[in-house]
Design a protein around this motif. Structure first.
Motif, PDB file in Angstrom:
ATOM      1  N   UNK A 153       0.889  -0.968   0.033  1.00 38.93           N
ATOM      2  CA  UNK A 153      -0.161   0.001   0.490  1.00 38.93           C
ATOM      3  C   UNK A 153       0.938   0.977  -0.345  1.00 38.93           C
ATOM      4  N   UNK A 154       1.909   1.328   0.780  1.00 42.09           N
ATOM      5  CA  UNK A 154       3.071   2.079   1.096  1.00 42.09           C
ATOM      6  C   UNK A 154       3.388   2.502  -0.524  1.00 42.09           C
ATOM      7  N   UNK A 155       4.192   1.544  -1.214  1.00 42.06           N
ATOM      8  CA  UNK A 155       4.556   1.543  -2.798  1.00 42.06           C
ATOM      9  C   UNK A 155       3.572   1.772  -3.614  1.00 42.06           C
ATOM     10  N   UNK A 156       2.583   1.782  -3.366  1.00 44.48           N
ATOM     11  CA  UNK A 156       1.071   2.151  -4.495  1.00 44.48           C
ATOM     12  C   UNK A 156       1.275   3.498  -4.334  1.00 44.48           C
ATOM     13  N   UNK A 157       1.198   4.070  -3.087  1.00 38.24           N
ATOM     14  CA  UNK A 157       0.611   5.011  -3.163  1.00 38.24           C
ATOM     15  C   UNK A 157       1.727   6.249  -3.099  1.00 38.24           C
ATOM     16  N   UNK A 216       4.254   5.932  -5.274  1.00 45.50           N
ATOM     17  CA  UNK A 216       3.882   5.227  -6.769  1.00 45.50           C
ATOM     18  C   UNK A 216       2.961   6.387  -7.683  1.00 45.50           C
ATOM     19  N   UNK A 217       2.117   6.916  -7.262  1.00 41.89           N
ATOM     20  CA  UNK A 217       0.575   7.320  -7.348  1.00 41.89           C
ATOM     21  C   UNK A 217       1.421   8.712  -7.787  1.00 41.89           C
ATOM     22  N   UNK A 222       3.691  16.530  -4.731  1.00 49.06           N
ATOM     23  CA  UNK A 222       3.151  15.681  -5.249  1.00 49.06           C
ATOM     24  C   UNK A 222       4.891  14.777  -5.388  1.00 49.06           C
ATOM     25  N   UNK A 223       6.008  15.698  -5.609  1.00 54.50           N
ATOM     26  CA  UNK A 223       6.788  14.470  -5.974  1.00 54.50           C
ATOM     27  C   UNK A 223       8.075  14.274  -4.911  1.00 54.50           C
ATOM     28  N   UNK A 258     -13.021   8.491  -7.894  1.00 52.80           N
ATOM     29  CA  UNK A 258     -12.803   7.126  -7.261  1.00 52.80           C
ATOM     30  C   UNK A 258     -11.484   6.308  -6.641  1.00 52.80           C
ATOM     31  N   UNK A 259     -10.353   6.851  -8.346  1.00 52.83           N
ATOM     32  CA  UNK A 259      -9.351   7.103  -7.326  1.00 52.83           C
ATOM     33  C   UNK A 259      -9.179   7.494  -6.413  1.00 52.83           C
TER      34      UNK A 259
END
Length: 182
Positions: free
Chosen positions: A31-35, A37-38, A86-87, A145-146
């Protein structure tokens, strides 16, 4: 004297049962990596074309009406701050730098953006949200939704942030975080 029975704790912080298991910690890291990464992807595609981000912000200000049009001179600084924010959040989530602070920042960011994207989805003032620049076009409802999913993930990350062990020592974390603030 009787011995106290020691019961193994089966729930993690905030009553999350999976946070104390090996599989649960793996899910938390995913979850940490997905967040992260987004956030990195969103900031990177905006950084490639910062003027596109400025134009998108100006489109929103124009669509919101007369008072907001007066703020269009702030679109360029707002775009730079948005890209950098964001970065910074994304990279620091990926590297687990200042993790407690950055999970909270990510959640606060999503708490602001989710109602905003809900309003945008309802009113549809601009057809494409511009969240991922020109790299990925998604509708306003898909954006909402995202953001709901990301908000849920960030809430879980904030609730379980004590389960994460930092990769770097605090002085190194401060140095890397300071680099991103420049």
């Amino acid at each position: 004297m009787g011995r106290r029975s020691r019961r193994r704790r089966t729930t993690g912080p905030a009553g999350l049962p999976f946070a104390s298991t090996k599989a649960g910690r793996l899910i938390l890291h995913l979850l940490r990596l997905v967040t992260g990464g987004v956030f990195v992807f969103s900031g990177a595609v905006k950084a490639i074309d910062p003027l596109g981000t400025v134009y998108k912000i100006e489109d929103y200000l124009d669509a919101f009406g007369s008072f907001w049009i007066q703020l269009s001179s702030l679109a360029y600084p707002a775009a730079i701050v948005l890209i950098a924010f964001e970065l910074m959040i994304g990279i620091q989530l990926l590297l687990m730098i200042r993790f407690r602070d950055n999970t909270l920042l990510a959640m606060l960011f999503m708490l602001v953006m989710t109602p905003l994207t809900f309003y945008i989805a309802l009113r549809n003032p601009v057809t494409d949200c511009g969240c991922f620049g020109d790299a990925l076009k998604i509708t306003n409802w898909e954006t909402f939704y995202k953001n709901i999913v990301l908000l849920g993930i960030t809430v879980v990350l904030v609730a379980t942030r004590d389960k994460f062990k930092p990769f770097f020592l605090p002085p190194v974390e401060f140095g890397i975080a300071g680099f991103f603030l420049l």
